[in-house]
Motif scaffolding. Structure first.
Motif, PDB file in Angstrom:
ATOM      1  N   TRP A  32      42.971  59.549  75.983  1.00 15.57           N
ATOM      2  CA  TRP A  32      42.113  60.931  75.661  1.00 15.57           C
ATOM      3  C   TRP A  32      41.909  61.635  76.889  1.00 15.57           C
ATOM      4  CZ3 TRP A  32      37.717  61.846  78.473  1.00 15.57           C
ATOM      5  CH2 TRP A  32      37.150  60.798  79.060  1.00 15.57           C
ATOM      6  N   GLN A 144      38.842  64.527  71.935  1.00 12.19           N
ATOM      7  CA  GLN A 144      39.908  63.466  71.914  1.00 12.19           C
ATOM      8  C   GLN A 144      39.059  62.309  72.144  1.00 12.19           C
ATOM      9  OE1 GLN A 144      43.951  65.672  73.112  1.00 12.19           O
ATOM     10  NE2 GLN A 144      43.070  64.279  74.587  1.00 12.19           N
ATOM     11  N   GLU A 147      37.046  61.773  68.713  1.00 12.55           N
ATOM     12  CA  GLU A 147      37.799  61.055  67.765  1.00 12.55           C
ATOM     13  C   GLU A 147      38.369  59.791  67.928  1.00 12.55           C
ATOM     14  OE1 GLU A 147      41.020  64.146  67.681  1.00 12.55           O
ATOM     15  OE2 GLU A 147      39.865  65.535  66.598  1.00 12.55           O
ATOM     16  N   LEU A 148      38.637  59.293  69.298  1.00 10.49           N
ATOM     17  CA  LEU A 148      38.945  57.942  69.594  1.00 10.49           C
ATOM     18  C   LEU A 148      37.726  57.063  69.394  1.00 10.49           C
ATOM     19  CD1 LEU A 148      40.961  55.852  70.927  1.00 10.49           C
ATOM     20  CD2 LEU A 148      40.056  56.340  73.013  1.00 10.49           C
ATOM     21  N   GLU A 150      34.930  57.460  67.363  1.00 12.81           N
ATOM     22  CA  GLU A 150      34.536  57.625  66.024  1.00 12.81           C
ATOM     23  C   GLU A 150      35.573  56.876  65.135  1.00 12.81           C
ATOM     24  OE1 GLU A 150      34.455  61.890  65.736  1.00 12.81           O
ATOM     25  OE2 GLU A 150      32.257  61.870  66.553  1.00 12.81           O
ATOM     26  N   SER A 151      36.672  56.700  65.549  1.00 15.37           N
ATOM     27  CA  SER A 151      37.606  56.213  64.733  1.00 15.37           C
ATOM     28  C   SER A 151      37.612  54.644  65.015  1.00 15.37           C
ATOM     29  CB  SER A 151      39.323  56.590  64.945  1.00 15.37           C
ATOM     30  OG  SER A 151      39.593  56.124  66.271  1.00 15.37           O
ATOM     31  N   ARG A 152      37.225  54.086  66.015  1.00 11.34           N
ATOM     32  CA  ARG A 152      37.126  52.706  66.450  1.00 11.34           C
ATOM     33  C   ARG A 152      35.990  51.826  65.216  1.00 11.34           C
ATOM     34  NH1 ARG A 152      40.024  50.833  70.696  1.00 11.34           N
ATOM     35  NH2 ARG A 152      38.327  49.332  71.259  1.00 11.34           N
ATOM     36  N   PRO A 153      36.234  50.785  65.022  1.00 11.87           N
ATOM     37  CA  PRO A 153      35.307  49.810  64.475  1.00 11.87           C
ATOM     38  C   PRO A 153      34.200  49.639  65.376  1.00 11.87           C
ATOM     39  CG  PRO A 153      37.297  48.535  64.581  1.00 11.87           C
ATOM     40  CD  PRO A 153      37.569  49.853  65.107  1.00 11.87           C
TER      41      PRO A 153
END
Length: 153
Positions: A32, A144, A147-148, A150-153
């Motif tokens: 990012w 970025q 987004e990184l 927020e998309s990770r568990p």
């Protein structure tokens, strides 16, 4: 501060620890740290005051050139990272200087409040950085990062 500019963002539904990890894990920073489609490579990241921070950038991921060569000034776990390009590792003076940057994390009811602030030597350097696209570029990398995380568990 007339020589400082900031970009902030709420990282939705991501705890501060997740944002901190994205900032302190070199493999995640590479995902990012520069506006896509540019590619970043973390060459050195010694996360401690006086430690080296060196990244390289490439338009296509093959030929890399210099990006940031600096020194961490402060690393306050889960709260703040500060670096400058006025110094290199071990508090040694750098040949040229452009910025000192501070990144702060704060808890927010909806996630993490993330703020990036850059301080320049003077208003002329700040204006030059703005003309080079500071707000757009830092807005992109902040998005970025969000987004990184927020998309990770």
């Amino acid at each position: 501060m007339r020589d400082a500019v900031s970009v902030g963002r709420l990282v939705d539904h991501a705890p501060r620890s997740a944002v901190w990890t994205a900032w302190t894990d070199p493999a995640l920073v590479e995902q990012w740290w520069v506006p896509a489609p540019e590619v970043c490579r973390v060459v050195e990241m010694d996360l401690r005051p006086g430690g080296s921070f060196r990244t390289e950038i490439s338009p296509d991921g093959t030929a890399f050139g210099p990006h940031i060569t600096g020194c961490f000034l402060a690393v306050d776990e889960l709260e703040r990272v500060v670096f400058t390009d006025a110094l290199v590792a071990g508090w040694r003076p750098a040949p040229a200087s452009f910025i000192t940057a501070s990144f702060t994390l704060r808890d927010h009811p909806d996630g993490t409040e993330y703020t990036a602030t850059e301080m320049h030597r003077d208003a002329a350097d700040r204006d030059q950085h703005e003309q080079l696209g500071f707000h757009e570029g830092w807005g992109i990398v902040t998005r970025q990062l969000a987004e990184l995380v927020e998309s990770r568990p």
